[in-house]
Design an enzyme around this catalytic site. Structure first.
Site, PDB file in Angstrom:
ATOM      1  N   ASP A 295       3.390   2.835  -1.175  1.00 56.78           N
ATOM      2  CA  ASP A 295       3.846   1.595  -1.805  1.00 56.78           C
ATOM      3  C   ASP A 295       4.760   0.853  -0.830  1.00 56.78           C
ATOM      4  O   ASP A 295       5.219   1.433   0.165  1.00 56.78           O
ATOM      5  CB  ASP A 295       4.596   1.898  -3.112  1.00 56.78           C
ATOM      6  CG  ASP A 295       4.523   0.748  -4.107  1.00 56.78           C
ATOM      7  OD1 ASP A 295       3.770   0.845  -5.086  1.00 56.78           O
ATOM      8  OD2 ASP A 295       5.230  -0.265  -3.907  1.00 56.78           O
TER       9      ASP A 295
ATOM     10  N   ASP B  90       2.601  -1.379   4.046  1.00 61.53           N
ATOM     11  CA  ASP B  90       1.547  -2.284   3.599  1.00 61.53           C
ATOM     12  C   ASP B  90       0.206  -1.555   3.630  1.00 61.53           C
ATOM     13  O   ASP B  90      -0.213  -1.041   4.675  1.00 61.53           O
ATOM     14  CB  ASP B  90       1.521  -3.494   4.538  1.00 61.53           C
ATOM     15  CG  ASP B  90       0.481  -4.529   4.179  1.00 61.53           C
ATOM     16  OD1 ASP B  90      -0.341  -4.280   3.274  1.00 61.53           O
ATOM     17  OD2 ASP B  90       0.483  -5.602   4.817  1.00 61.53           O
TER      18      ASP B  90
ATOM     19  N   TYR C 267      -8.101 -13.709  -5.830  1.00 58.79           N
ATOM     20  CA  TYR C 267      -8.037 -12.479  -6.616  1.00 58.79           C
ATOM     21  C   TYR C 267      -9.422 -12.113  -7.129  1.00 58.79           C
ATOM     22  O   TYR C 267      -9.866 -10.962  -6.995  1.00 58.79           O
ATOM     23  CB  TYR C 267      -7.068 -12.664  -7.789  1.00 58.79           C
ATOM     24  CG  TYR C 267      -6.935 -11.448  -8.678  1.00 58.79           C
ATOM     25  CD1 TYR C 267      -6.109 -10.389  -8.315  1.00 58.79           C
ATOM     26  CD2 TYR C 267      -7.630 -11.351  -9.881  1.00 58.79           C
ATOM     27  CE1 TYR C 267      -5.976  -9.279  -9.122  1.00 58.79           C
ATOM     28  CE2 TYR C 267      -7.517 -10.240 -10.688  1.00 58.79           C
ATOM     29  CZ  TYR C 267      -6.691  -9.204 -10.312  1.00 58.79           C
ATOM     30  OH  TYR C 267      -6.576  -8.098 -11.102  1.00 58.79           O
TER      31      TYR C 267
ATOM     32  N   LYS D  39     -11.553  -8.699  -5.937  1.00 59.23           N
ATOM     33  CA  LYS D  39     -11.939  -7.644  -6.868  1.00 59.23           C
ATOM     34  C   LYS D  39     -13.452  -7.488  -6.945  1.00 59.23           C
ATOM     35  O   LYS D  39     -13.970  -6.369  -7.089  1.00 59.23           O
ATOM     36  CB  LYS D  39     -11.345  -7.925  -8.251  1.00 59.23           C
ATOM     37  CG  LYS D  39      -9.820  -7.862  -8.289  1.00 59.23           C
ATOM     38  CD  LYS D  39      -9.297  -6.493  -7.862  1.00 59.23           C
ATOM     39  CE  LYS D  39      -7.792  -6.361  -8.020  1.00 59.23           C
ATOM     40  NZ  LYS D  39      -7.298  -5.015  -7.664  1.00 59.23           N
TER      41      LYS D  39
END
Length: 266
Positions: free
Chosen positions: A37, A63, A172, A176
């Protein structure tokens, strides 16, 4: 303890939200967990919770779009914990500028947002959601193949991949959808080696990212479109991930399990 004793898992985006629920549950079921994280404070807090409950976890801060970070996490799983059996790629951002564990940032939506979107914004979202997922899957699969062991990979995608009207940002949606296509492709490459690659597609889930949205009176109407009548929880996603990562789904490969309360049934 459950069915993951003696197994080692890597969870990206594991310090907050759905990733945190997955890491916590895997540890509770007996797995040693490497948490990746960008938020060190949340990661250390989670490791303390897991240790207090009798589990074992390690933390890598960085990252997920940086190959060195994922290589460090996989190396830690191999050299310190004994190998890598499960990968959960849960790191994701909804819009440019989002920071893990924060309320959802606002970004221009609709046609105006698309026309004005910069390449830097596009690259930022895809860098976490698609590049980060790629690296977790790629490095995780390579480790499993090198060891000659079966394993399971689960990528957290979104209902937006197949239903773009549920996403506020085109990057986004694209990231995805790309992640889901990658899951299906890679699954065909490794299924004969006993490595299963699947995805979980969350609908509206009550996390820090969505809590501000859910609290707005103007957004309460969204529940009318969810047959279950409410948002899901991170544990709902963890339940699905543990199913796909466990022996109960040993003949499931290349699938997307949508967890959305029946919102997209058509």
């Amino acid at each position: 303890m459950g069915g993951f004793e003696g197994r080692v898992a890597m969870v990206t985006g594991g310090a907050n939200g759905m990733g945190r629920a997955c890491a916590r549950r895997l540890a509770a079921e007996g797995a040693a967990v490497v948490v990746v994280d960008v938020v060190e404070s949340a990661g250390k807090e989670l490791l303390g919770e897991i240790a207090e409950a009798g589990g074992r976890a390690e933390l890598v801060i960085g990252d997920v779009g940086d190959p060195a970070v994922i290589e460090q996490a996989v190396g830690l799983a191999e050299s310190v914990l004994g190998g890598l059996d499960v990968v959960v790629a849960a790191a994701g951002i909804p819009v440019p500028g989002y920071r893990s564990g924060s309320p959802r940032a606002q970004a221009p939506a609709g046609l105006e947002g698309f026309v004005e979107m910069s390449l830097a914004d596009w690259d930022e979202v895809l860098g976490v959601n698609l590049r980060g997922a790629l690296l977790a899957v790629q490095k995780g699969v390579a480790s499993m193949v090198a060891r000659g062991v079966p394993g399971s990979v689960v990528v957290i995608t979104s209902v937006a991949a197949a239903n773009p009207t549920s996403s506020g940002h085109v990057a986004y949606t694209a990231s995805k959808a790309g992640a889901q296509a990658m899951v299906k492709h890679v699954s065909r490459l490794v299924a004969d080696k006993g490595i299963r690659v699947n995805a979980v597609g969350p609908g509206l889930i009550d996390t820090n990212m969505s809590r501000t949205y859910l609290a707005s009176a103007a957004n309460q109407a969204v529940f009318a479109h969810i047959p279950a009548g409410h948002a899901g929880t991170p544990d709902d996603i963890a339940d699905a991930v543990l199913f796909l990562a466990g022996e109960g789904s040993r003949f499931v490969a290349g699938e997307v399990l949508y967890v959305d309360g029946g919102q997209f049934t058509g």
